[in-house]
Design a protein around this motif. Sequence first.
Motif, PDB file in Angstrom:
ATOM      1  N   TRP A  75      42.357  44.588  49.054  1.00  0.00           N
ATOM      2  CA  TRP A  75      41.497  44.305  47.897  1.00  0.00           C
ATOM      3  C   TRP A  75      41.380  42.805  47.673  1.00  0.00           C
ATOM      4  O   TRP A  75      40.329  42.307  47.295  1.00  0.00           O
ATOM      5  N   CYS A  76      42.470  42.097  47.904  1.00  0.00           N
ATOM      6  CA  CYS A  76      42.472  40.640  47.655  1.00  0.00           C
ATOM      7  C   CYS A  76      41.577  39.881  48.632  1.00  0.00           C
ATOM      8  O   CYS A  76      41.179  38.757  48.346  1.00  0.00           O
ATOM      9  N   ARG A  82      35.668  39.922  45.291  1.00  0.00           N
ATOM     10  CA  ARG A  82      35.592  38.510  44.889  1.00  0.00           C
ATOM     11  C   ARG A  82      34.246  38.209  44.231  1.00  0.00           C
ATOM     12  O   ARG A  82      34.181  37.504  43.229  1.00  0.00           O
ATOM     13  N   CYS A  85      34.094  39.477  40.686  1.00  0.00           N
ATOM     14  CA  CYS A  85      34.875  38.623  39.780  1.00  0.00           C
ATOM     15  C   CYS A  85      34.122  37.343  39.441  1.00  0.00           C
ATOM     16  O   CYS A  85      34.189  36.871  38.309  1.00  0.00           O
ATOM     17  N   ILE A 141      41.633  42.685  37.181  1.00  0.00           N
ATOM     18  CA  ILE A 141      41.704  41.330  37.718  1.00  0.00           C
ATOM     19  C   ILE A 141      41.501  40.357  36.570  1.00  0.00           C
ATOM     20  O   ILE A 141      40.616  40.539  35.739  1.00  0.00           O
ATOM     21  N   SER A 144      40.982  35.532  38.721  1.00  0.00           N
ATOM     22  CA  SER A 144      40.967  35.685  40.185  1.00  0.00           C
ATOM     23  C   SER A 144      42.301  36.157  40.760  1.00  0.00           C
ATOM     24  O   SER A 144      42.654  35.838  41.894  1.00  0.00           O
ATOM     25  N   LEU A 189      43.226  36.545  44.725  1.00  0.00           N
ATOM     26  CA  LEU A 189      42.105  36.928  45.579  1.00  0.00           C
ATOM     27  C   LEU A 189      41.865  35.784  46.557  1.00  0.00           C
ATOM     28  O   LEU A 189      41.930  34.607  46.192  1.00  0.00           O
TER      29      LEU A 189
END
Length: 190
Positions: A75-76, A82, A85, A141, A144, A189
Motif C-alpha cells: 500500500w505504501c 499516493r 492522498c 492515512i 502521507s 508512503l
Amino acid sequence: MTLTTETSAAGAIWFDDLIDAETRAEIEKEVIEAANRDRVLRDLILTTPILRSAILRAVTAALHFDPLALLADGWCTAKDIRAACREGGKTGAPIVLKLSSHSIERDIHPAIKVTIGFEKSFDLDVGLGLAGTFDGITLTIRDSKLESVGAGTCGLALLVRVAGRPVISRDITTLDLPAEYRFAQPLALR
C-alpha cells in the motif's frame, strides 16, 4: 526487507501464531530435507545432531513477524494511494480510503545464521513469500503515513524457499480484520 513496525503486544497479529501445528511440522520437515540435499549441510547435521534443532529454531524465529506490516509495504508504494492522498490535501486530517478487492505479495529473506561452537557457522538461505488477498478494507492515512488498516478480510498464503527452491506452499488462514488495526509506527508512503 527488515520489519520494524509492530502493533502493541495486546493487539498484535503474529504470523507464527496463525500457523497450525501440522503446517509448522511440514515447514520444519521440508527445510531439514532441503538442508539434507546439500552435501556439506547433510554432513554437518549427521556429525552435529544439535545442528538440526538449531536450524529449526532459526526457521521458527523467522516466522515471527507481523504479516499486515509486511503486506502494508504494498500500500505504501501504490501510485493510486499516493495520488488519492495528494488530492486529499495537507490539512493534517486523516484520509480514509476504502479499497476494492486486491492482492499483495511480498518476499522476505531473513538472515538465518547457524553457529556451532566458536569455529563453525553458516548461513541458511531461506526465503519466505507471503501473499495477502484483501476484501472490504479501509486504510487510514495522515500526513502521507499509513496509520491503520481496518475492517474486511485478509486471506494469507505462504511460500517457503530453501536455496531458491520452493519447498512448501500453503494457504494459512483468512483473518477477519478488526475495525482498526493500528501500526505502532505509521508507515511512510513512498
